[in-house]
Design an enzyme around this catalytic site. Structure first.
Site, PDB file in Angstrom:
ATOM      1  N   TYR A 238      17.300  -4.539  54.597  1.00 45.65           N
ATOM      2  CA  TYR A 238      17.543  -3.142  54.924  1.00 45.65           C
ATOM      3  C   TYR A 238      17.067  -2.797  56.339  1.00 45.65           C
ATOM      4  O   TYR A 238      17.826  -2.284  57.161  1.00 45.65           O
ATOM      5  CB  TYR A 238      16.840  -2.218  53.920  1.00 45.65           C
ATOM      6  CG  TYR A 238      16.726  -0.814  54.454  1.00 45.65           C
ATOM      7  CD1 TYR A 238      17.808   0.056  54.385  1.00 45.65           C
ATOM      8  CD2 TYR A 238      15.572  -0.388  55.102  1.00 45.65           C
ATOM      9  CE1 TYR A 238      17.728   1.329  54.938  1.00 45.65           C
ATOM     10  CE2 TYR A 238      15.488   0.878  55.654  1.00 45.65           C
ATOM     11  CZ  TYR A 238      16.552   1.724  55.566  1.00 45.65           C
ATOM     12  OH  TYR A 238      16.493   2.970  56.129  1.00 45.65           O
TER      13      TYR A 238
ATOM     14  N   GLU B  58      11.767   3.123  60.488  1.00 46.98           N
ATOM     15  CA  GLU B  58      12.375   2.489  59.322  1.00 46.98           C
ATOM     16  C   GLU B  58      11.346   1.811  58.429  1.00 46.98           C
ATOM     17  O   GLU B  58      11.467   1.820  57.210  1.00 46.98           O
ATOM     18  CB  GLU B  58      13.465   1.500  59.746  1.00 46.98           C
ATOM     19  CG  GLU B  58      14.701   2.161  60.337  1.00 46.98           C
ATOM     20  CD  GLU B  58      15.360   3.177  59.398  1.00 46.98           C
ATOM     21  OE1 GLU B  58      15.154   3.092  58.168  1.00 46.98           O
ATOM     22  OE2 GLU B  58      16.075   4.068  59.894  1.00 46.98           O
TER      23      GLU B  58
ATOM     24  N   ASP C  68      20.584   1.258  51.741  1.00 46.26           N
ATOM     25  CA  ASP C  68      19.325   1.657  51.115  1.00 46.26           C
ATOM     26  C   ASP C  68      19.661   2.083  49.685  1.00 46.26           C
ATOM     27  O   ASP C  68      20.792   1.930  49.238  1.00 46.26           O
ATOM     28  CB  ASP C  68      18.619   2.763  51.910  1.00 46.26           C
ATOM     29  CG  ASP C  68      19.319   4.106  51.800  1.00 46.26           C
ATOM     30  OD1 ASP C  68      20.466   4.150  51.321  1.00 46.26           O
ATOM     31  OD2 ASP C  68      18.713   5.124  52.185  1.00 46.26           O
TER      32      ASP C  68
END
Length: 317
Positions: A146, A63, A164
């Site tokens: 996020y 991520e 996102d």
DNA sequence: TAAACGTGGCA
DNA sequence: TTGCCACGTTT
């Protein structure tokens, strides 16, 4: 496109008022939306390396790499990185320079420094594991709203929305039908997640956003949410709700000739060798601007990417 | 080639 | 709280 002139006329106050009118679909409408998302995901999910693991550290690494970097560019570095730094302890034990070298090709090199620091925090304060806690996650260097929620959802199956840029667009267009701020957007995403299915639901939303609900010319034909999309139902009236939403792309300042360009060249050079102060200008691509090169070097040092070593050589930290 | 992509620092 | 800006690379 969003420079249409009318966008400037919409003050922040108006947007805030609009946010108050967000109506979350309820009852069967909500269930149908969830089913449409989940069903499409089952049939169309892309096979990506990090989707095969729930290892929290591996999820976190992927991520962080996916911040500001598209899937195609993360594929190779992700495998290399995980092989080399398979646990937070392995990463924390390495030198920053090793992590920055492993970061090659991804750009935004401060993320490598942050990831190394985060590994250190995980080892020192969380028993070498990734905490299942939003506040703890967000407090990690380089981990924001996020990434923290992506980890909770993808590694731990916590019921949380993950917003996102793709999801922000999709939510404002299809679900709200008007621009959304960050807070409304997150709340809306949270309200949509089916209990216990956060992983599948959020992954599918990513894919629908990335493949159909794209920024420029949305591919509404064939979009699984076509029949439930508010913007489509209204006949796509301009302006595009996504354009004024939080978390969606804005135009960037020019890259050519920027500090970023020189920093990038300098870090690329530093991955191979240390650089004498007198060579800084050439290595950064600014042969005629030694002062600027020196300044950029000092910023790299301040950012924890580089340091002044012996004999006045600049080297990876 | 212009477009794609979150976080942190600051106002 | 929100918005703006800096931050790199690839296709």
């Amino acid at each position: 496109m969003e420079e249409g002139g009318s966008a400037d006329a919409a003050p922040a106050v108006q947007r805030r008022r609009l946010e108050l009118t967000v109506e979350v679909p309820t009852g069967s409408g909500l269930g149908a939306l969830r089913q449409a998302v989940l069903g499409w995901g089952e049939a169309n999910r892309r096979d990506l390396p990090w989707r095969a693991t729930r290892d929290p550290w591996h999820v976190l690494v992927s991520e962080v790499m996916l911040q500001q970097t598209q899937v195609s560019r993360v594929l190779g570095p992700y495998r290399r990185f995980i092989e080399r730094f398979s646990t937070p302890a392995a990463c924390a034990a390495a030198r920053v320079a090793d992590v920055v070298v492993a970061w090659e090709g991804l750009g935004y090199n401060r993320r490598a420094v942050y990831l190394h620091r985060t590994a250190g925090v995980l080892v020192e304060r969380h028993g070498g594991r990734v905490p299942v806690d939003l506040t703890a996650l967000v407090s990690l260097p380089g981990v924001g709203a996020y990434t923290a929620r992506a980890v909770l959802s993808f590694a731990f199956e916590v019921d949380t929305g993950v917003v996102d840029t793709n999801v922000a667009r999709l939510l404002s267009r299809a679900v709200a039908g008007h621009p959304l701020g960050a807070v409304s957007s997150q709340k809306l995403a949270d309200s949509l997640v089916p209990a216990g299915r956060a992983w599948a639901f959020n992954q599918s939303l990513f894919d629908i956003g990335a493949r159909h609900c794209v920024a420029r010319h949305p591919d509404c034909h064939g979009c699984p949410l076509r029949r439930r999309c508010r913007w489509a139902a209204a006949g796509w009236p301009p302006p595009d709700p996504a354009a004024a939403s939080a978390g969606t792309a804005r135009p960037q300042s020019r890259f050519a000739g920027s500090d970023r360009e020189g920093r990038g060249r300098l870090v690329t050079a530093l991955r191979r060798r240390s650089i004498a102060a007198t060579e800084l200008a050439r290595a950064s691509g600014w042969a005629g601007e030694p002062e600027r090169a020196r300044q950029i070097a000092d910023e790299l040092v301040r950012d924890g990417l580089a340091r002044w070593g012996s004999a006045g050589l600049l080297e990876l930290a």
